[in-house]
Design a protein around this motif. Structure first.
Motif, PDB file in Angstrom:
ATOM      1  N   ASN A 174       0.846  -1.191   0.000  1.00 46.29           N
ATOM      2  CA  ASN A 174       0.000   0.000   0.000  1.00 46.29           C
ATOM      3  C   ASN A 174       0.889   1.251   0.000  1.00 46.29           C
ATOM      4  O   ASN A 174       1.536   1.581   0.979  1.00 46.29           O
ATOM      5  N   MET A 175       0.918   1.921  -1.155  1.00 51.98           N
ATOM      6  CA  MET A 175       1.866   3.038  -1.294  1.00 51.98           C
ATOM      7  C   MET A 175       1.486   4.253  -0.455  1.00 51.98           C
ATOM      8  O   MET A 175       2.344   4.992  -0.012  1.00 51.98           O
ATOM      9  N   GLU A 176       0.164   4.448  -0.244  1.00 51.01           N
ATOM     10  CA  GLU A 176      -0.232   5.595   0.606  1.00 51.01           C
ATOM     11  C   GLU A 176       0.258   5.359   2.031  1.00 51.01           C
ATOM     12  O   GLU A 176       0.729   6.269   2.700  1.00 51.01           O
ATOM     13  N   GLU A 177       0.115   4.124   2.471  1.00 49.99           N
ATOM     14  CA  GLU A 177       0.572   3.766   3.815  1.00 49.99           C
ATOM     15  C   GLU A 177       2.072   4.047   3.950  1.00 49.99           C
ATOM     16  O   GLU A 177       2.523   4.657   4.907  1.00 49.99           O
ATOM     17  N   ASP A 199       4.900  18.535 -10.562  1.00 50.87           N
ATOM     18  CA  ASP A 199       4.631  17.129 -10.811  1.00 50.87           C
ATOM     19  C   ASP A 199       5.370  16.296  -9.773  1.00 50.87           C
ATOM     20  O   ASP A 199       6.574  16.368  -9.649  1.00 50.87           O
ATOM     21  N   ASN A 200       4.612  15.541  -8.963  1.00 58.95           N
ATOM     22  CA  ASN A 200       5.219  14.692  -7.944  1.00 58.95           C
ATOM     23  C   ASN A 200       4.581  13.318  -8.027  1.00 58.95           C
ATOM     24  O   ASN A 200       3.483  13.118  -7.546  1.00 58.95           O
ATOM     25  N   PRO A 201       5.249  12.368  -8.659  1.00 63.38           N
ATOM     26  CA  PRO A 201       4.610  11.065  -8.830  1.00 63.38           C
ATOM     27  C   PRO A 201       4.387  10.381  -7.481  1.00 63.38           C
ATOM     28  O   PRO A 201       5.108  10.651  -6.519  1.00 63.38           O
ATOM     29  N   THR A 202       3.393   9.522  -7.407  1.00 61.77           N
ATOM     30  CA  THR A 202       3.174   8.749  -6.178  1.00 61.77           C
ATOM     31  C   THR A 202       4.193   7.608  -6.142  1.00 61.77           C
ATOM     32  O   THR A 202       4.784   7.249  -7.170  1.00 61.77           O
ATOM     33  N   ALA A 235      12.178  12.013  -1.081  1.00 56.77           N
ATOM     34  CA  ALA A 235      13.350  12.049  -1.969  1.00 56.77           C
ATOM     35  C   ALA A 235      13.081  11.259  -3.247  1.00 56.77           C
ATOM     36  O   ALA A 235      13.474  11.676  -4.339  1.00 56.77           O
ATOM     37  N   LEU A 236      12.390  10.130  -3.126  1.00 58.69           N
ATOM     38  CA  LEU A 236      12.078   9.344  -4.322  1.00 58.69           C
ATOM     39  C   LEU A 236      11.103  10.093  -5.224  1.00 58.69           C
ATOM     40  O   LEU A 236      11.251  10.098  -6.442  1.00 58.69           O
ATOM     41  N   ARG A 237      10.130  10.759  -4.595  1.00 59.23           N
ATOM     42  CA  ARG A 237       9.147  11.499  -5.381  1.00 59.23           C
ATOM     43  C   ARG A 237       9.818  12.679  -6.103  1.00 59.23           C
ATOM     44  O   ARG A 237       9.466  13.010  -7.224  1.00 59.23           O
ATOM     45  N   TYR A 238      10.812  13.266  -5.450  1.00 56.73           N
ATOM     46  CA  TYR A 238      11.541  14.356  -6.085  1.00 56.73           C
ATOM     47  C   TYR A 238      12.412  13.816  -7.225  1.00 56.73           C
ATOM     48  O   TYR A 238      12.458  14.355  -8.320  1.00 56.73           O
ATOM     49  N   LYS A 239      13.077  12.687  -6.945  1.00 57.44           N
ATOM     50  CA  LYS A 239      13.986  12.100  -7.935  1.00 57.44           C
ATOM     51  C   LYS A 239      13.251  11.741  -9.236  1.00 57.44           C
ATOM     52  O   LYS A 239      13.783  11.924 -10.324  1.00 57.44           O
ATOM     53  N   TYR A 240      12.025  11.233  -9.095  1.00 58.23           N
ATOM     54  CA  TYR A 240      11.296  10.804 -10.286  1.00 58.23           C
ATOM     55  C   TYR A 240      10.316  11.861 -10.797  1.00 58.23           C
ATOM     56  O   TYR A 240       9.520  11.605 -11.681  1.00 58.23           O
ATOM     57  N   SER A 241      10.395  13.060 -10.243  1.00 56.17           N
ATOM     58  CA  SER A 241       9.539  14.145 -10.711  1.00 56.17           C
ATOM     59  C   SER A 241      10.132  14.737 -11.991  1.00 56.17           C
ATOM     60  O   SER A 241      11.345  14.774 -12.160  1.00 56.17           O
ATOM     61  N   THR A 242       9.266  15.204 -12.882  1.00 53.74           N
ATOM     62  CA  THR A 242       9.774  15.934 -14.061  1.00 53.74           C
ATOM     63  C   THR A 242      10.033  17.394 -13.680  1.00 53.74           C
ATOM     64  O   THR A 242      10.593  18.143 -14.457  1.00 53.74           O
ATOM     65  N   HIS A 243       9.589  17.779 -12.474  1.00 51.60           N
ATOM     66  CA  HIS A 243       9.712  19.141 -11.933  1.00 51.60           C
ATOM     67  C   HIS A 243       8.873  20.163 -12.698  1.00 51.60           C
ATOM     68  O   HIS A 243       8.963  21.352 -12.458  1.00 51.60           O
TER      69      HIS A 243
END
Ligand SMILES: Nc1ncnc2c1ncn2[C@@H]1O[C@H](COP(=O)(O)OP(=O)(O)O)[C@@H](O)[C@H]1O
Ligand SMILES: [Mg+2]
Length: 282
Positions: free
Chosen positions: A191-194, A265-268, A218-226
């Motif tokens: 469960n990614m929200e968890e 843009d911040n991917p889950t 940090a992962l959400r930032y790393k995979y963001s297109t910004h």
């Protein structure tokens, strides 16, 4: 920072099938660490190795400063708590009698049972027979059982899977309080929200291999297109790259009072997992 768990080159093979292929990671003292992976990725196997239920085929595993060869000792067992699919209760006894019995069985003192029941919000159900509890309530009692001897480190294997949002939130609150009091928590989930809400750091497990390890932010930032996603009052949705040459466009939109919403843009974690592994987190 001190590490509570240190794993180097851990491998587990069942017959011909490698379930864990060369995993290395550390869990810091005091953190909530989440192992994320779909069904069959090796989460339960990892917990079984870290708790001494299974031996690794290769690699070094050290938990609470204790080497895996000594996971059978009473000292090790008294310092860890486990909540897994195998955890069970006596259906015909009350909540309180169950916990009292386990306390006696494990030589834990009875005096903080009330506090633990409060932590998992089961005080008012203490005299209820376990067979009459909902799945969510039972899971909360099982969590209390895992905490009864005040372990330094708790392992939770998918603690909230198949629970309703209310019970899930209750368990999350209990875990946060426990963690604030200094307990290190290692949990598995799909469960990614968890994971985003609870974990200080997460690792992605896919087919027995660790793919990423960092904080959810940090992962959400790393995979963001910004890029900026702009929604206008006219109903347009614009994606504007976060580049200096686009500053005027954004300034104009805001200046004209056209912007209804703007966010980067911040991917889950679920989207990131799919991107990294090519597999959904279910
Ligand atoms: N006792 C076992 N004997 C043989 N294979 C096993 C055993 N336990 C787990 N496996 C296999 O190891 C892989 C990882 O399983 P598991 O750790 O249970 O994954 P998860 O908990 O992420 O769903 C799966 O392919 C599973 O079939
Ligand atoms: Mg499992």
């Amino acid at each position: 920072m001190e590490n509570t768990i240190e794993v180097k080159g851990m491998r587990k093979v069942f017959g011909q099938n490698p379930a864990i292929k060369d995993a290395s990671f550390n869990v810091k003292k005091g953190e909530i660490f989440g192992l994320l992976g779909p069904s069959g990725s090796g989460k339960t196997t990892t917990i079984k190795i870290l708790t001494g239920e299974l031996g690794q085929t290769a690699g070094e595993v050290n938990v609470l400063g204790i080497d895996s060869e000594r996971f059978g000792t009473a000292d090790f067992k008294s310092r860890i708590g486990i909540l897994s699919d195998n955890s069970s209760l006596y259906e015909r006894l009350s909540v309180y009698d169950n916990l009292k019995l386990f306390c006696r069985l494990y030589g834990a003192p009875l005096d903080h049972l009330d506090a633990i029941l409060r932590e998992v919000n089961m005080e008012s159900e203490r005299n209820k027979t376990v067979s009459k509890l909902s799945k969510g309530m039972k899971q909360r009692v099982l969590l209390a059982k895992a905490l009864m001897h005040k372990p330094d480190l708790v392992f939770l294997d998918e603690p909230t899977s198949a629970l309703d949002p209310g019970n899930m939130a209750q368990i999350h609150r209990g875990l946060q309080k426990l963690n604030e009091a200094g307990t290190t928590i290692f949990l598995t989930t799909h469960n990614m929200e968890e994971a985003t809400e609870l974990c200080d750091r997460v690792a992605f497990l896919h087919n027995g291999e660790l793919q990423e390890l960092d904080s959810p932010a940090a992962l959400r930032y790393k995979y963001s297109t910004h890029a900026f996603h702009v929604e206008t009052f006219a109903g347009d949705r614009l994606v504007i790259d976060n580049e200096p040459e686009n500053a005027d466009q954004i300034k104009e939109l805001i200046g004209n009072g056209q912007v209804k919403a703007i966010h980067t843009d911040n991917p889950t974690l679920g989207q990131i997992f799919l991107k990294v592994t090519g597999k959904e987190l279910v």
